[in-house]
Design a protein around this motif. Structure first.
Motif, PDB file in Angstrom:
ATOM      1  N   ASN A   3       0.814  -1.079  -0.102  1.00 23.63           N
ATOM      2  CA  ASN A   3      -0.113   0.176  -0.089  1.00 23.63           C
ATOM      3  C   ASN A   3       0.952   1.262  -0.006  1.00 23.63           C
ATOM      4  O   ASN A   3       1.630   1.404   0.903  1.00 23.63           O
ATOM      5  CB  ASN A   3      -0.927   0.176   1.149  1.00 23.63           C
ATOM      6  N   HIS A  30      -2.935   5.092  -2.095  1.00 26.42           N
ATOM      7  CA  HIS A  30      -4.006   5.759  -1.112  1.00 26.42           C
ATOM      8  C   HIS A  30      -3.399   7.301  -1.280  1.00 26.42           C
ATOM      9  O   HIS A  30      -2.430   7.693  -1.058  1.00 26.42           O
ATOM     10  CB  HIS A  30      -3.737   5.273   0.358  1.00 26.42           C
ATOM     11  N   LYS A  69     -10.311   4.034   8.173  1.00 22.12           N
ATOM     12  CA  LYS A  69     -10.925   2.944   7.287  1.00 22.12           C
ATOM     13  C   LYS A  69     -10.004   1.995   6.975  1.00 22.12           C
ATOM     14  O   LYS A  69     -10.468   1.052   6.231  1.00 22.12           O
ATOM     15  CB  LYS A  69     -11.184   3.873   5.899  1.00 22.12           C
ATOM     16  N   ASN A  70      -8.974   1.927   7.627  1.00 24.04           N
ATOM     17  CA  ASN A  70      -7.709   0.803   7.238  1.00 24.04           C
ATOM     18  C   ASN A  70      -7.347   0.300   8.600  1.00 24.04           C
ATOM     19  O   ASN A  70      -6.958   0.961   9.448  1.00 24.04           O
ATOM     20  CB  ASN A  70      -6.593   1.465   6.333  1.00 24.04           C
ATOM     21  N   VAL A  72      -4.006  -0.934   9.692  1.00 23.23           N
ATOM     22  CA  VAL A  72      -2.579  -0.792   9.493  1.00 23.23           C
ATOM     23  C   VAL A  72      -1.957  -1.613  10.361  1.00 23.23           C
ATOM     24  O   VAL A  72      -1.711  -1.054  11.745  1.00 23.23           O
ATOM     25  CB  VAL A  72      -2.180   0.570   9.354  1.00 23.23           C
ATOM     26  N   ASP A  94       1.264  -6.541   2.800  1.00 24.07           N
ATOM     27  CA  ASP A  94       0.209  -5.865   2.833  1.00 24.07           C
ATOM     28  C   ASP A  94       0.655  -4.445   3.754  1.00 24.07           C
ATOM     29  O   ASP A  94      -0.237  -4.154   4.658  1.00 24.07           O
ATOM     30  CB  ASP A  94      -0.939  -6.455   3.631  1.00 24.07           C
ATOM     31  N   TYR A  96       2.119  -0.666   4.763  1.00 27.44           N
ATOM     32  CA  TYR A  96       1.710   0.590   4.144  1.00 27.44           C
ATOM     33  C   TYR A  96       3.027   1.727   4.060  1.00 27.44           C
ATOM     34  O   TYR A  96       3.796   1.433   5.265  1.00 27.44           O
ATOM     35  CB  TYR A  96       0.590   1.355   5.122  1.00 27.44           C
TER      36      TYR A  96
END
Length: 160
Positions: A3, A30, A69-70, A72, A94, A96
């Motif tokens: 991400n 994002h 909303k994520n 992390v 996965d 960020y």
């Protein structure tokens, strides 16, 4: 899937280059507002970004909206002020990767809150910073290398 998180990016060409890197590597993009450019369908089409539809682009009002909303589990913040080199990070699937705006980088308070997750790309001492899209590409490919390039074509195994 990796991400890529761009916090308040300002330059459309950088975002376009980063989106192309995401399209080539399967990364999710994002975008944290405010943005210095328009990402409407009409603007993207006018800019000739024919690969934009191959990228999962998620748009957020601010960092608080993003984190609400994520989920992390692992993050790395790229900054010229970071305590260690990006190659010392142990990138996981996965994760960020956070990058700040071109003129100021990530917000100081954000860097302080996540100090242990801050890494930098080595440069000569008198250099201010790398171009944002170059920094993203360098970091993405190091993370993918550590993960053995999942899902990407391996040219070393091809026969000529």
């Amino acid at each position: 899937m990796l991400n890529i998180v761009l916090v308040e990016p300002e330059i459309p060409q950088n975002c376009g280059n980063i989106a192309r890197t995401c399209a080539a590597t399967g990364c999710r993009l994002h975008l944290i507002r405010p943005l210095g450019f328009d990402i409407s369908e009409k603007a993207v089409r006018r800019a000739g970004l024919d690969y934009w539809n191959a990228v999962e682009v998620l748009d957020y009002e601010n960092l608080q909206d993003f984190f609400s909303k994520n989920d992390v589990k692992q993050m790395w913040c790229l900054s010229t002020k970071a305590p260690r080199c990006y190659t010392e990070a142990n990138f996981q699937q996965d994760c960020y990767l956070f990058f700040g705006k071109e003129t100021k980088g990530l917000p100081e308070n954000f860097l302080q809150e996540h100090y242990e997750q801050c890494v930098r790309i080595p440069m000569l001492p008198d250099t201010r910073s790398l171009n944002l899209s170059n920094a993203v590409a360098i970091t993405v490919y190091e993370a993918l290398r550590q993960l053995s390039f999942p899902g990407l074509q391996d040219f070393g195994k091809m026969k000529g």
